[in-house]
Structures are given as C-alpha cells and as structure tokens.
Design a protein around this motif. Structure first.
Motif, mmCIF file in Angstrom:
data_model
loop_
_atom_site.group_PDB
_atom_site.id
_atom_site.type_symbol
_atom_site.label_atom_id
_atom_site.label_comp_id
_atom_site.label_asym_id
_atom_site.label_seq_id
_atom_site.Cartn_x
_atom_site.Cartn_y
_atom_site.Cartn_z
ATOM 1 N N TYR A 296 0.892 -1.311 -0.007
ATOM 2 C CA TYR A 296 -0.248 0.111 -0.200
ATOM 3 C C TYR A 296 0.889 1.217 -0.041
ATOM 4 O O TYR A 296 1.908 1.233 0.523
ATOM 5 N N GLN A 297 0.423 2.343 -0.689
ATOM 6 C CA GLN A 297 1.083 3.623 -0.567
ATOM 7 C C GLN A 297 0.014 4.648 -0.427
ATOM 8 O O GLN A 297 -1.211 4.725 -0.635
ATOM 9 N N ILE A 298 0.592 5.625 0.287
ATOM 10 C CA ILE A 298 -0.341 6.952 0.658
ATOM 11 C C ILE A 298 -0.543 7.744 -0.459
ATOM 12 O O ILE A 298 -1.542 8.260 -0.885
ATOM 13 N N HIS A 299 0.549 7.997 -1.325
ATOM 14 C CA HIS A 299 0.642 8.672 -2.590
ATOM 15 C C HIS A 299 1.062 7.849 -3.651
ATOM 16 O O HIS A 299 2.255 6.734 -3.469
ATOM 17 N N ARG A 300 0.708 8.093 -4.894
ATOM 18 C CA ARG A 300 1.277 7.595 -6.031
ATOM 19 C C ARG A 300 2.536 8.348 -6.378
ATOM 20 O O ARG A 300 2.729 9.512 -6.087
ATOM 21 N N ASN A 301 3.551 7.527 -6.526
ATOM 22 C CA ASN A 301 4.864 8.399 -7.009
ATOM 23 C C ASN A 301 4.723 8.908 -8.238
ATOM 24 O O ASN A 301 4.164 8.372 -9.401
ATOM 25 N N LEU A 302 4.983 10.292 -8.415
ATOM 26 C CA LEU A 302 4.585 10.929 -9.618
ATOM 27 C C LEU A 302 5.841 11.486 -10.286
ATOM 28 O O LEU A 302 5.717 12.396 -11.134
ATOM 29 N N ARG A 303 7.072 11.007 -9.945
ATOM 30 C CA ARG A 303 8.253 11.249 -10.602
ATOM 31 C C ARG A 303 8.239 10.587 -11.796
ATOM 32 O O ARG A 303 7.169 9.864 -12.315
ATOM 33 N N ALA A 304 9.415 11.152 -12.470
ATOM 34 C CA ALA A 304 9.495 10.285 -14.025
ATOM 35 C C ALA A 304 9.492 8.753 -13.858
ATOM 36 O O ALA A 304 9.098 7.995 -14.731
ATOM 37 N N ASP A 305 9.944 8.227 -12.641
ATOM 38 C CA ASP A 305 10.122 6.648 -12.571
ATOM 39 C C ASP A 305 8.522 6.091 -12.018
ATOM 40 O O ASP A 305 8.289 5.348 -11.062
ATOM 41 N N GLN A 306 7.721 6.272 -12.927
ATOM 42 C CA GLN A 306 6.197 6.077 -12.521
ATOM 43 C C GLN A 306 5.618 4.655 -12.437
ATOM 44 O O GLN A 306 4.810 4.034 -11.992
#
Ligand code: ZN
Length: 354
Positions: A296-306
């Motif tokens: 589980y993650q609190i946020h989606r990772n929105l960096r280039a390495d999605q």
C-alpha cells in the motif's frame, strides 16, 4: 424504609447493566490503525479496542499536517485526545506538527529520544534546529519521557480479548533483548551488504512493535540501512510480522532487504509523498520479498520513474492535487484477521494473521 432500598437496587442494577454493556462494546471493538496523509512525513494513529490513542509522529509544522491528524483522530477515529505520542526522531517531518497539534487536542504522554541540545545530524554549526525545536520543547503535555528498548506502554486491556502490547524494540541505536525462541543466528545475514555509516538522526529512530494476539505491526520511523540490519543480525530480535510500515517513506537509504525479508511481512504500508520516497531500490525490495501479498502507498509516485508504483487500487492519493485520503487497518477482536481499507476508493482486503 422500602423506597430508598428499592431506589438503590435499581441504581445498582442499572450500573451493572451499564458496565456489562460497556465491556461488551469494548470486546466488539477492533484495533484500528490510521495512516494519515502528511505528504511525505509520517503520522500513524493507533486506537485500541479500549479507546486509547497512540500517535507515532506528527508530520510537518504549520496547520496542514496537525490539522489532518486532528481531523482523522476526532472525526474519523472518534478520540478526543492523544494518550501517547511517540516521536521517532528529531526531523521536522516527524516532530514538526506536535506543538500545533497540542493546541487542537490534548496530548498526554510524550515519548522521544530526549531533545538534542544541537542539530542532531552531526552538523553542530547549523543553528536552525534550535529555532525549529523551540515549539516542540515548549508545548504542553502531561508528561514527557525518554523511551528505551524493552519499554512497554501501559495500555488498558479488554476482557476476554487477546493481549495488546506496544513496546520499544530500538532507540538511539540500542536494542531490545532477543526473545529466547529467536536466539539462533539468522541465516539471511550472510547476504548483508552494509552501506556508508549514516551520521544523521535517522539512524537513532525509535522502533516499535504493536501486538494484538497474533497480529504484529512494525513501525521503524526513518531507520537507515546498517542499523536496520542490526535489528535482525546476527539474531532477529523481532521475528516475523504481519504488517511492515515501510521505513523512511520508502527511501533507498533505508529498507535493507535483510530487514524486510527477515520480518517477512504480509502487507507493507508506505507513507510517501508525490515526489518523496517510494524509491526504485525500495520498490524492488518490497516486490522481491516473497511473503508480501499487498503493498500500500499513501501517494502515487509522480516522478519520472512512475513504473515504481503499485496498482491504483492500493494507493490512497493518486493525483498531485492532494485530497489527503488515509489508509485504515482494523484488526478483528479475535486477533486472527485484519482488514486494510482505503475509504476514498472503497478498497478492502482481509488478511490472516501469522
Ligand atoms: Zn521522515
């Protein structure tokens, strides 16, 4: 003479009934854990079946994070005060919200590593810490203590329910005693690869374990690589757990595979931000840990390495414009199963405890 006796009997019966109902209500209550979205900081709220609250870390200073923690505590979890606050270490995204939160709701007991006299990151010339720590030093709390390995919070138990424990496993790079059953060397340690020594306060993070019957949740603050290995090498001081709160927001300087594979969690929960944490190295470690069934993650990772993201269903906040959705975990009163729920998207999944 009859009337007062009768009146008293009715009062006694009413009191007995009330007590019985209250006990039954507590026995039906789940043990709940909320991961509040503090955008790359940490704020984990535990509410026990008896209604006591434990908060681990407080997010950043300002109104946003303390406001979100207060909202989750009062409006979602239904508690009026923080009975026990643990501040894992002296970085702003962990201690920063405490003073503001204390203005919003009472904080009773505070546990930390003892407030440092100077910057705790081996950088004594940086005087800014003296300014940022001042509100933390001064806020009102009923009691402040340093927490040490093997310390255990005095929690109210619920009748006919599993034993509830919250104890300190490590603090300031000191460790709890091994449980006798685990005093055999951990075979995984042969593969341990150390990194450069971490001179920051992250390495001093307070590590705690929440236990309710068979259920175990590991919370290690921002503990870093080499000290993580010491928790499980040469002897695994913790054993296996059900849920791993991903260390340090998922940064790659933490989450040593030796730790993660030794704890062998079923579920991982990461308090990351849109651009902080969920590093490729950590993501690979979690994916490569055979015991893990859900990340589980609190946020989606929105960096280039999605590509370093789990399925959307397992992420509480998908967009850059943040809605501050939380993740909730509830342990059944039997202590045999637990359910992870993301209320904002309706996701619910139940797991068996080990
Ligand atoms: Zn942090």
């Amino acid at each position: 003479m009859i009337r007062p006796i009768r009146a008293r009997s009715i009062t006694t019966i009413a009191l007995l009934l009330f007590t019985a109902v209250a006990q039954a209500a507590a026995a039906d209550k789940t043990l709940d854990v909320y991961w509040v979205d503090v955008e790359g900081g940490a704020g984990t709220l535990i509410v026990t079946p008896a209604g006591e609250s434990i908060l681990i870390d407080t997010g950043m200073p300002g109104v946003r994070d303390p406001g979100r923690i207060h909202q989750a505590a009062t409006k979602v979890a239904g508690v009026k005060q923080i009975d026990h606050l643990i501040v894992t270490h002296f970085h702003l995204d962990h201690f920063g919200g405490a003073a503001e939160l204390s203005k919003l709701m009472p904080i009773q007991n505070v546990y930390d590593n003892g407030i440092p006299e100077q910057n705790p990151d081996n950088n004594p010339n940086d005087r800014s810490f003296l300014v940022t720590i001042k509100p933390y030093r001064e806020f009102q709390a009923a009691k402040r203590s340093m927490i040490k390995p093997d310390d255990e919070l005095p929690l109210r138990q619920t009748e006919n329910r599993p034993k509830l424990r919250f104890r300190c496993i490590a603090a300031k790079q000191q460790f709890a005693k091994a449980r006798s059953a685990q005093e055999k060397p951990n075979a995984l340690c042969a593969e341990a690869k150390p990194k450069d020594k971490d001179m920051s306060d992250n390495a001093n993070s307070i590590v705690t374990l929440l236990e309710y019957g068979d259920f175990q949740l590991f919370i290690g603050g921002d503990l870093t690589w080499n000290v993580e290995a010491q928790l499980v090498c040469p002897i695994n001081l913790i054993g296996e757990v059900d849920v791993y709160q991903v260390n340090h927001h998922g940064l790659g300087v933490s989450n040593n595979p030796i730790l993660v594979r030794s704890l062998a969690p079923t579920v991982s929960i990461m308090s990351n931000g849109t651009r902080k944490g969920c590093d490729p190295e950590t993501f690979a470690t979690l994916k490569g840990t055979p015991s893990i069934q859900a990340m589980y993650q609190i946020h989606r990772n929105l960096r280039a390495d999605q590509h370093n993201n789990g399925p959307n269903e397992y992420i509480a906040n998908l967009e850059a414009k943040c809605e501050a959705n939380h993740i909730k975990l509830s342990v059944d009163p039997s202590g045999k199963t637990y359910t992870v729920n993301i209320p904002s998207n309706g996701h619910k999944r139940t797991f068996q405890t080990k």
